[in-house]
Design an enzyme around this catalytic site. Structure first.
Site, mmCIF file in Angstrom:
data_model
loop_
_atom_site.group_PDB
_atom_site.id
_atom_site.type_symbol
_atom_site.label_atom_id
_atom_site.label_comp_id
_atom_site.label_asym_id
_atom_site.label_seq_id
_atom_site.Cartn_x
_atom_site.Cartn_y
_atom_site.Cartn_z
ATOM 1 N N HIS A 146 -6.129 -0.776 -3.471
ATOM 2 C CA HIS A 146 -4.799 -0.989 -2.897
ATOM 3 C C HIS A 146 -4.729 -2.366 -2.236
ATOM 4 C CE1 HIS A 146 -4.361 3.386 -3.372
ATOM 5 N NE2 HIS A 146 -3.061 3.162 -3.300
ATOM 6 N N LYS A 180 -3.135 -1.863 3.447
ATOM 7 C CA LYS A 180 -3.296 -0.401 3.546
ATOM 8 C C LYS A 180 -4.397 -0.089 4.550
ATOM 9 C CE LYS A 180 -3.769 3.851 0.837
ATOM 10 N NZ LYS A 180 -2.617 4.469 1.518
#
Length: 269
Positions: free
Chosen positions: A158, A162
């Site tokens: 990600h 995040k």
């Protein structure tokens, strides 16, 4: 709410990237209307039109007043656990249904959601993508077939911003495999590896994580056997797929009473 009356949707985190995607999805979906746009106290977006940044003014002003939820039928929330739980209490006060895409809850936070679902209808899913939920069905099938002689590793990547790891989607993938094997994920998970780890223990599920750049979300589950390897992957190229799935979940809740639902229920899988 009659069938001809649009479902009134509230969006939490309205000025964020996901919030803007959700607002756009609501504006593009028949049968729903944007009724409330929430943001944190002190946000520079307070008082602005919720659709202005999209070039689509909609007449809904962004507010930090949670009691504005009285004007909504359903709240869609992809914020942070602490914020989502505050919004949950406001939804309980005003009898508003809730779609929760927030990840990173601890056990007490998840328990709070489960208790709230006794009074209001909630869809709680770490990933609202239709494709991801189809992938979970494939994983369940593969895990039941490949339940002996295969090592399972889950890789996820990600963007740099995040804050929780592994991702909620990676965890539900692990739980799907563990459930198919009739074991509990915490009992078989290997979260990290470093140094002399020794020989891999059979029946474990390994996790590896990448955080960097603007990766929307990549997930691959490896079933590694002798002489072959099966990979089941899902890659997101846009957050729009999550937003569209969340609005679909809100439409599903319009037909439901109190209870806790996941995307498998929304999609009829």
């Amino acid at each position: 709410m009659t069938q001809a009356t649009p479902q009134r949707i509230a969006i939490a985190g309205a000025s964020g990237r996901m919030g803007q995607m959700l607002i756009e999805a609501v504006l593009d979906t028949e049968g729903v209307e944007l009724a409330v746009a929430l943001d944190r106290a002190g946000s520079p977006s307070i008082g602005q039109d919720a659709g202005a940044a999209l070039g689509r003014p909609c007449g809904v002003t962004i507010t930090d007043q949670l009691d504005a939820l009285a004007q909504a039928d359903c709240l869609i929330d992809f914020t942070r656990p602490e914020g989502t739980l505050q919004h949950l209490q406001a939804c309980l006060r005003h009898d508003v249904k809730m779609v929760i895409g927030t990840t990173g809850f601890d056990s007490s936070g998840r328990a709070e959601i489960e208790v709230a679902a006794q009074k209001i209808a909630i869809v709680f899913a770490p990933n609202m993508s239709v494709g991801v939920n189809a992938t979970l069905k494939l994983l369940d099938m593969a895990a039941r077939i490949l339940n002996s002689g295969y090592d399972v590793e889950i890789f996820e990547a990600h963007h740099r911003n995040k804050v929780d790891a592994p991702s909620g989607t990676a965890l539900i993938m692990g739980e799907t495999v563990a459930s198919a094997w009739d074991v509990a994920l915490p009992d078989v998970a290997t979260w990290t590896r470093h140094g002399d780890t020794g020989v891999r223990k059979p029946g474990t599920i390994g996790f590896s994580v990448v955080r960097g750049g603007d990766i929307v979300g990549d997930h691959t589950v490896f079933f590694c056997g002798t002489g072959e390897r099966i990979e089941i992957s899902h890659r997101s190229s846009s957050r729009a797929t999550y937003a569209q799935g969340a609005v679909r979940a809100a439409r599903f809740l319009a037909r439901q009473d109190n209870g806790l639902y996941d995307m498998q229920a929304v999609l009829g899988l």
